[in-house]
Design a protein around this motif. Structure first.
Motif, PDB file in Angstrom:
ATOM      1  N   GLY A   9       0.797  -1.233   0.000  1.00 14.79           N
ATOM      2  CA  GLY A   9       0.000   0.000   0.000  1.00 14.79           C
ATOM      3  C   GLY A   9       0.825   1.278   0.000  1.00 14.79           C
ATOM      4  N   ARG A  10       2.109   1.175   0.398  1.00 14.26           N
ATOM      5  CA  ARG A  10       2.939   2.391   0.449  1.00 14.26           C
ATOM      6  C   ARG A  10       3.150   2.958  -0.958  1.00 14.26           C
ATOM      7  N   ARG A  11       3.031   4.266  -1.080  1.00 13.31           N
ATOM      8  CA  ARG A  11       3.315   4.944  -2.352  1.00 13.31           C
ATOM      9  C   ARG A  11       4.214   6.130  -2.049  1.00 13.31           C
ATOM     10  N   SER A  12       4.929   6.593  -3.038  1.00 10.55           N
ATOM     11  CA  SER A  12       5.656   7.850  -2.884  1.00 10.55           C
ATOM     12  C   SER A  12       4.634   8.976  -2.871  1.00 10.55           C
ATOM     13  N   ILE A  13       4.638   9.768  -1.805  1.00  8.00           N
ATOM     14  CA  ILE A  13       3.673  10.867  -1.664  1.00  8.00           C
ATOM     15  C   ILE A  13       4.410  12.193  -1.873  1.00  8.00           C
ATOM     16  N   ARG A  14       3.890  12.983  -2.805  1.00  6.99           N
ATOM     17  CA  ARG A  14       4.539  14.259  -3.136  1.00  6.99           C
ATOM     18  C   ARG A  14       3.624  15.461  -2.902  1.00  6.99           C
ATOM     19  N   LYS A  15       2.395  15.193  -2.416  1.00  2.00           N
ATOM     20  CA  LYS A  15       1.471  16.281  -2.036  1.00  2.00           C
ATOM     21  C   LYS A  15       1.012  16.020  -0.613  1.00  2.00           C
ATOM     22  N   SER A  71      10.674  19.551 -12.466  1.00  2.52           N
ATOM     23  CA  SER A  71      11.199  19.779 -11.112  1.00  2.52           C
ATOM     24  C   SER A  71      11.110  18.478 -10.303  1.00  2.52           C
ATOM     25  N   ASN A  72      11.930  18.404  -9.284  1.00  2.00           N
ATOM     26  CA  ASN A  72      11.956  17.225  -8.422  1.00  2.00           C
ATOM     27  C   ASN A  72      10.813  17.367  -7.418  1.00  2.00           C
ATOM     28  N   ARG A  73       9.655  16.778  -7.729  1.00  2.00           N
ATOM     29  CA  ARG A  73       8.454  17.000  -6.930  1.00  2.00           C
ATOM     30  C   ARG A  73       8.593  16.465  -5.511  1.00  2.00           C
ATOM     31  N   GLY A  74       9.344  15.383  -5.380  1.00  2.00           N
ATOM     32  CA  GLY A  74       9.558  14.822  -4.044  1.00  2.00           C
ATOM     33  C   GLY A  74      10.288  15.825  -3.163  1.00  2.00           C
ATOM     34  N   ALA A  75      11.360  16.397  -3.714  1.00  2.00           N
ATOM     35  CA  ALA A  75      12.162  17.359  -2.951  1.00  2.00           C
ATOM     36  C   ALA A  75      11.357  18.630  -2.685  1.00  2.00           C
ATOM     37  N   VAL A 135       8.448  10.074   0.853  1.00  2.37           N
ATOM     38  CA  VAL A 135       9.016   9.703  -0.450  1.00  2.37           C
ATOM     39  C   VAL A 135      10.530   9.717  -0.299  1.00  2.37           C
ATOM     40  N   HIS A 136      11.163   8.633  -0.696  1.00  2.00           N
ATOM     41  CA  HIS A 136      12.631   8.603  -0.681  1.00  2.00           C
ATOM     42  C   HIS A 136      13.105   9.677  -1.665  1.00  2.00           C
ATOM     43  N   ILE A 137      14.000  10.549  -1.226  1.00  2.00           N
ATOM     44  CA  ILE A 137      14.569  11.546  -2.145  1.00  2.00           C
ATOM     45  C   ILE A 137      16.076  11.348  -2.201  1.00  2.00           C
ATOM     46  N   GLY A 138      16.550  11.103  -3.421  1.00  2.00           N
ATOM     47  CA  GLY A 138      17.984  10.898  -3.608  1.00  2.00           C
ATOM     48  C   GLY A 138      18.615  11.940  -4.505  1.00  2.00           C
ATOM     49  N   ALA A 139      17.786  12.609  -5.319  1.00  2.00           N
ATOM     50  CA  ALA A 139      18.338  13.538  -6.312  1.00  2.00           C
ATOM     51  C   ALA A 139      18.440  14.949  -5.729  1.00  2.00           C
ATOM     52  N   PHE A 140      19.514  15.162  -4.997  1.00  2.00           N
ATOM     53  CA  PHE A 140      19.800  16.493  -4.424  1.00  2.00           C
ATOM     54  C   PHE A 140      21.296  16.562  -4.160  1.00  2.00           C
ATOM     55  N   PRO A 172      -0.600   2.738  -7.868  1.00  2.00           N
ATOM     56  CA  PRO A 172       0.685   2.032  -7.779  1.00  2.00           C
ATOM     57  C   PRO A 172       1.470   2.158  -9.074  1.00  2.00           C
ATOM     58  N   ARG A 173       2.781   2.372  -8.960  1.00  2.00           N
ATOM     59  CA  ARG A 173       3.648   2.343 -10.143  1.00  2.00           C
ATOM     60  C   ARG A 173       3.835   0.889 -10.546  1.00  2.00           C
ATOM     61  N   PRO A 174       4.053   0.638 -11.832  1.00  2.00           N
ATOM     62  CA  PRO A 174       4.210  -0.760 -12.257  1.00  2.00           C
ATOM     63  C   PRO A 174       5.473  -1.396 -11.702  1.00  2.00           C
ATOM     64  N   ARG A 175       5.440  -2.678 -11.527  1.00  2.00           N
ATOM     65  CA  ARG A 175       6.612  -3.443 -11.110  1.00  2.00           C
ATOM     66  C   ARG A 175       6.842  -4.562 -12.111  1.00  2.00           C
ATOM     67  N   LYS A 176       8.100  -4.963 -12.276  1.00  2.00           N
ATOM     68  CA  LYS A 176       8.416  -6.100 -13.148  1.00  2.00           C
ATOM     69  C   LYS A 176       7.764  -7.357 -12.596  1.00  2.00           C
TER      70      LYS A 176
HETATM   71  C1  LIG Z   1      16.929   5.726  -3.912  1.00  2.00           C
HETATM   72  C2  LIG Z   1      15.685   6.464  -4.350  1.00  2.00           C
HETATM   73  C3  LIG Z   1      15.784   7.794  -4.728  1.00  2.00           C
HETATM   74  C4  LIG Z   1      14.641   8.484  -5.107  1.00  2.00           C
HETATM   75  N1  LIG Z   1      14.749   9.824  -5.406  1.00  2.00           N
HETATM   76  C5  LIG Z   1      13.628  10.527  -5.698  1.00  2.00           C
HETATM   77  C6  LIG Z   1      13.700  11.935  -5.886  1.00  2.00           C
HETATM   78  O1  LIG Z   1      14.750  12.557  -5.820  1.00  2.00           O
HETATM   79  N2  LIG Z   1      12.546  12.593  -6.150  1.00  2.00           N
HETATM   80  C7  LIG Z   1      11.339  11.970  -6.211  1.00  2.00           C
HETATM   81  O2  LIG Z   1      10.324  12.641  -6.441  1.00  2.00           O
HETATM   82  N3  LIG Z   1      11.241  10.621  -6.038  1.00  2.00           N
HETATM   83  C8  LIG Z   1      12.338   9.889  -5.773  1.00  2.00           C
HETATM   84  N4  LIG Z   1      12.260   8.528  -5.524  1.00  2.00           N
HETATM   85  C9  LIG Z   1      10.933   7.861  -5.548  1.00  2.00           C
HETATM   86  C10 LIG Z   1      10.774   6.916  -6.744  1.00  2.00           C
HETATM   87  O3  LIG Z   1      10.554   7.672  -7.915  1.00  2.00           O
HETATM   88  C11 LIG Z   1       9.599   5.954  -6.461  1.00  2.00           C
HETATM   89  O4  LIG Z   1       9.911   5.176  -5.323  1.00  2.00           O
HETATM   90  C12 LIG Z   1       9.319   5.023  -7.640  1.00  2.00           C
HETATM   91  O5  LIG Z   1       8.876   5.741  -8.767  1.00  2.00           O
HETATM   92  C13 LIG Z   1       8.245   3.978  -7.293  1.00  2.00           C
HETATM   93  O6  LIG Z   1       7.056   4.588  -6.855  1.00  2.00           O
HETATM   94  P1  LIG Z   1       6.426   4.221  -5.431  1.00  2.00           P
HETATM   95  O7  LIG Z   1       7.412   4.644  -4.381  1.00  2.00           O
HETATM   96  O8  LIG Z   1       5.153   5.038  -5.342  1.00  2.00           O
HETATM   97  O9  LIG Z   1       6.155   2.762  -5.408  1.00  2.00           O
HETATM   98  C14 LIG Z   1      13.381   7.810  -5.156  1.00  2.00           C
HETATM   99  C15 LIG Z   1      13.309   6.479  -4.751  1.00  2.00           C
HETATM  100  C16 LIG Z   1      14.428   5.806  -4.341  1.00  2.00           C
HETATM  101  C17 LIG Z   1      14.298   4.382  -3.871  1.00  2.00           C
END
Ligand SMILES: Cc1cc2nc3c(=O)[nH]c(=O)nc-3n(C[C@H](O)[C@H](O)[C@H](O)COP(=O)(O)O)c2cc1C
Length: 195
Positions: A9-15, A71-75, A135-140, A172-176
């Protein structure tokens, strides 16, 4: 919540809504990170909880675009939540002999990324189970973030996440398929047909 339910159920939340995360809830989420496994139990992770909005703006300013022109919506989300959690690592702990060996034990070098990822994934799953988004953010620019937050020599910044109440419910984002990523006996090996 069952573990599989939380994982699926976990998703990356950006809002996020502006509702603040209570201290007790924050503590639970951090406790989940603390319980993660690590190399020789070295627990190289450190977490910086950033509530100050000016600091959170500075963190967001270090973002790098994930997709060119977008833009990096997560950040960006770090600006609007009440909390950002920045995950750091102490270098030369994970992947080294416990008594302070100078060279890494394996050909993979320092395992800090692995250990911190385990802890942060625990954190994101616990947050989800408590109704919070991450949301995991790595791009910074991790060096700039280290400067902003006063991270000392010997430590690095690995990742960050906003923590707050979701204002979206993404699909949900697709998975292999398992058949694409799981092999039997040898890389590329197919599952034997039952006799
Ligand atoms: C190591 C890592 C770095 C990530 N960096 C970013 C980021 O900088 N910005 C962002 O919006 N999402 C980032 N994400 C989120 C991924 O885009 C997201 O986990 C992936 O698309 C799958 O979607 P879900 O988390 O909803 O299942 C990152 C995820 C991981 C695991």
């Amino acid at each position: 919540m069952e573990v599989m339910e939380a994982i699926k159920g976990r998703r990356s939340i950006r809002k996020y809504t502006p509702k603040a995360v209570e201290d007790k809830t924050l503590e639970l989420v951090l406790e989940a990170a603390r319980q993660a496994p690590s190399w020789a139990n070295t627990q190289c992770w450190r977490f910086i909880v950033v509530r100050d909005s000016q600091l959170r703006d500075k963190l967001a300013d270090t973002a790098i675009e994930v997709t060119e022109g977008k833009s990096n919506r997560g950040a960006e989300a770090v600006r609007i939540t009440s909390v950002a959690i920045v995950a750091c690592a102490e270098l030369r702990k994970a992947g080294y002999y416990a008594k302070g060996g100078k060279a890494p034990v394996t050909d993979k070098g320092d395992w800090y990324m692995y250990d911190v990822a385990l802890a942060v994934q625990n954190l994101t799953l616990a947050a989800h189970a408590l109704g919070l988004g991450t949301v995991h953010i790595g791009a910074f620019d991790a060096v700039k973030v280290a400067e902003i937050l006063g991270v000392p020599e010997g430590f690095v910044v690995v990742s960050m996440t906003p923590l707050g109440y979701p204002d979206e419910a993404p699909n949900p984002r697709p998975r292999k398929e398992l058949s694409e990523i799981v092999f039997y006996d040898k890389f590329g090996g197919k599952k034997a047909k039952p006799a």
